[in-house]
Design an enzyme around this catalytic site. Structure first.
Site, PDB file in Angstrom:
ATOM      1  N   THR A   3      -3.979   5.403 -22.026  1.00  0.00           N
ATOM      2  CA  THR A   3      -3.846   4.093 -21.392  1.00  0.00           C
ATOM      3  C   THR A   3      -2.443   3.608 -21.694  1.00  0.00           C
ATOM      4  OG1 THR A   3      -4.820   3.138 -23.379  1.00  0.00           O
ATOM      5  CG2 THR A   3      -6.267   3.395 -21.497  1.00  0.00           C
ATOM      6  N   LYS A   7      -2.271  -0.172 -24.761  1.00  0.00           N
ATOM      7  CA  LYS A   7      -2.563  -0.259 -26.205  1.00  0.00           C
ATOM      8  C   LYS A   7      -1.226  -0.169 -26.946  1.00  0.00           C
ATOM      9  CE  LYS A   7      -7.313   1.388 -25.745  1.00  0.00           C
ATOM     10  NZ  LYS A   7      -7.539   2.182 -24.518  1.00  0.00           N
ATOM     11  N   TYR A  27       0.850  -1.208   0.000  1.00  0.00           N
ATOM     12  CA  TYR A  27       0.000   0.000   0.000  1.00  0.00           C
ATOM     13  C   TYR A  27       0.874   1.243   0.000  1.00  0.00           C
ATOM     14  CZ  TYR A  27      -4.999  -0.620   0.099  1.00  0.00           C
ATOM     15  OH  TYR A  27      -6.296  -0.822  -0.287  1.00  0.00           O
ATOM     16  N   ARG A  59      -2.046  -2.954 -18.113  1.00  0.00           N
ATOM     17  CA  ARG A  59      -3.344  -2.264 -18.144  1.00  0.00           C
ATOM     18  C   ARG A  59      -3.320  -1.168 -17.087  1.00  0.00           C
ATOM     19  NH1 ARG A  59      -6.151  -5.370 -21.639  1.00  0.00           N
ATOM     20  NH2 ARG A  59      -7.765  -3.789 -21.713  1.00  0.00           N
ATOM     21  N   GLU A  82      -0.601   4.858  -0.594  1.00  0.00           N
ATOM     22  CA  GLU A  82      -1.397   6.056  -0.908  1.00  0.00           C
ATOM     23  C   GLU A  82      -0.552   7.317  -0.738  1.00  0.00           C
ATOM     24  OE1 GLU A  82      -4.341   4.420   1.553  1.00  0.00           O
ATOM     25  OE2 GLU A  82      -5.968   4.861   0.150  1.00  0.00           O
ATOM     26  N   ASP A 140      -6.933  12.680 -25.491  1.00  0.00           N
ATOM     27  CA  ASP A 140      -6.914  11.301 -24.990  1.00  0.00           C
ATOM     28  C   ASP A 140      -6.237  10.509 -26.106  1.00  0.00           C
ATOM     29  OD1 ASP A 140      -7.396   8.665 -24.492  1.00  0.00           O
ATOM     30  OD2 ASP A 140      -9.527   8.890 -24.008  1.00  0.00           O
TER      31      ASP A 140
HETATM   32  N1  DSN Z   1     -12.156  -0.131 -25.212  1.00  0.00           N
HETATM   33  C1  DSN Z   1     -11.162   0.645 -25.906  1.00  0.00           C
HETATM   34  C2  DSN Z   1     -11.196   0.441 -27.369  1.00  0.00           C
HETATM   35  O1  DSN Z   1     -11.471  -0.686 -27.753  1.00  0.00           O
HETATM   36  O2  DSN Z   1     -10.926   1.331 -28.143  1.00  0.00           O
HETATM   37  C3  DSN Z   1     -11.223   2.066 -25.544  1.00  0.00           C
HETATM   38  O3  DSN Z   1     -11.162   2.181 -24.177  1.00  0.00           O
END
Ligand code: DSN
Length: 413
Positions: free
Chosen positions: A227, A230, A55, A236, A57, A201
């Protein structure tokens, strides 16, 4: 059996077996959902580490728990590497994933009920860009721009007109089903003209930006979310990057505003992935992702309509309806041939989200395995064959055999 020390295969052969089954599914098939990629073995090792147990925080040097000397080093390293990759001023690596990261930015920069402008989901945006079924669409008043009917590209004149009319606090750009360059500089100019924060984003594009295969949102944007699983090729999770003057607001919105303890094993995975992004091999990877998508789109365009006529990034959106098949039917048939894509709305789609006219495909995952342009061109042909023969089990089975040969030639780990 020692419940604490023994390995997974001994402690829980059922879960172990399921993971093995999924590993084989990923190895045997062509993973072509554009928001998916394969994290490196090194990232997976960081995720499966003892950092999960702690932990912490707070932020490096300012924690609410003892014993965070090592975690402080891990988080500081992740921050420094992300800064170096993107050339940004301030980084927060704690968001649990992209959706909370976006909510955190909105709550840092807006009061509840304020107005924001973003791309509509049906034309390529994301649920957390203010869709009415998302918390973001309930907590803030989102106005949406889309693409032009003429060329299916973002219509900056519409963005400018909506911005002048609605005076949003934030203008969001970035998409999940848009295959063209996002004009970050122009978006920032429009936002600043109306006194709004410019937010990108870039979840789908982060790896391409790092590789120089897509223009960077920096220094134009005030705040950028992405994110990390990707094209970033990491665990993740998500990061928020912003100008130094917004740092305190953003950090407070993440913790304690929205989240509790950071996922330190994920933070270590982000550090590893960002470290790999700084290597020349990653630049080659990002550029190859784009070349592969172009090759895929070119072959596919002989059989189905490609939205906007092609692609500049990792993603191809195709209208399969003229081939006499819905997006859902195409997805199911492709699944049988071990090609994983997702059904997707196309701009101005007359059909419904659960059975739309399109399919969305991407090359980040297969490029991680070493697929090249000529193979992606062949894959375009295989996809077209499945779409045209979606109810012919012999055709599906012969495509499946070829997919097995292609994937056997590119082992995952
Ligand atoms: N779920 C993602 C996508 O497939 O583009 C976006 O968060």
């Amino acid at each position: 059996m020692n419940r604490f020390r023994d390995s997974l295969d001994k402690v829980d052969p059922i879960v172990f077996g399921l993971i093995e089954k999924e590993r084989k599914r990923q190895q045997d098939g062509l993973e072509m959902i554009p928001s998916e990629s394969f994290a490196s073995l090194a990232v997976l090792q960081a995720l499966g580490s003892v950092l999960n147990n702690k932990y912490s925080e707070g932020y490096p040097g300012k924690r609410y728990y003892g014993g965070n000397q090592v975690v402080d080093e891990v988080e500081s390293l992740a921050i420094e590497r992300v800064k170096k990759v993107f050339g940004c001023e301030h980084v927060n690596v704690q968001p649990y994933s992209g959706s909370p990261a976006n909510v955190e930015v909105y709550s840092a920069l807006m009061e509840l009920g304020d107005t924001a402008l973003a791309m509509s989901l049906s034309e390529g945006g994301h649920l957390t860009h203010g869709h009415k079924v998302s918390f973001t669409g309930k907590a803030w008043k989102f106005v949406h721009y889309g693409v032009s009917r003429k060329d299916e590209r973002i219509d900056l004149e519409q963005v400018r007109a909506l911005a002048r009319e609605h005076k949003p606090k934030i203008i969001v750009c970035g998409a999940t089903a848009y295959s063209r360059i996002i004009p970050f500089k122009e978006f920032a100019e429009i936002a600043h003209e109306v006194g709004a924060y410019a937010m990108a984003d870039m979840s789908h594009l982060a790896g391409l930006v790092a590789a120089g295969a897509h223009p960077s949102p920096f220094p134009h944007m005030d705040v950028v979310t992405t994110t990390t699983h990707k094209t970033f090729n990491g665990p993740r999770g998500a990061v928020i990057m912003c100008r130094e003057e917004l740092a305190q607001k953003v950090d407070k919105a993440v913790f304690p505003g929205m989240q509790g303890g950071p996922h330190n094993h994920v933070t270590a995975g982000i550090a590893v992935a960002a470290g790999l992004m700084l290597k020349p091999e990653f630049k080659a990877y990002g550029k190859q992702v784009v070349k592969n998508a172009a090759a895929l789109a070119k072959t596919l365009s002989e059989s189905v309509r490609i939205i906007s006529g092609g692609t500049d990034n990792h993603l191809v959106l195709a209208d399969v309806s003229k081939a006499g098949v819905s997006g859902k039917e195409a997805e199911t048939a492709l699944d049988q041939a071990l090609i994983t894509v997702n059904k997707n709305m196309i701009p101005f789609d007359p059909r419904q989200p659960f059975d739309p006219s399109g399919i969305r495909m991407g090359t980040p995952a297969i490029t991680s395995r070493g697929f090249n342009e000529s193979e992606c061109s062949e894959i375009g042909g295989l996809i077209a064959r499945v779409v045209k023969n979606h109810s012919d089990s012999q055709a599906l089975s012969s495509v499946k055999q070829r997919v097995l040969e292609l994937t056997a030639a590119h082992p995952m780990y």
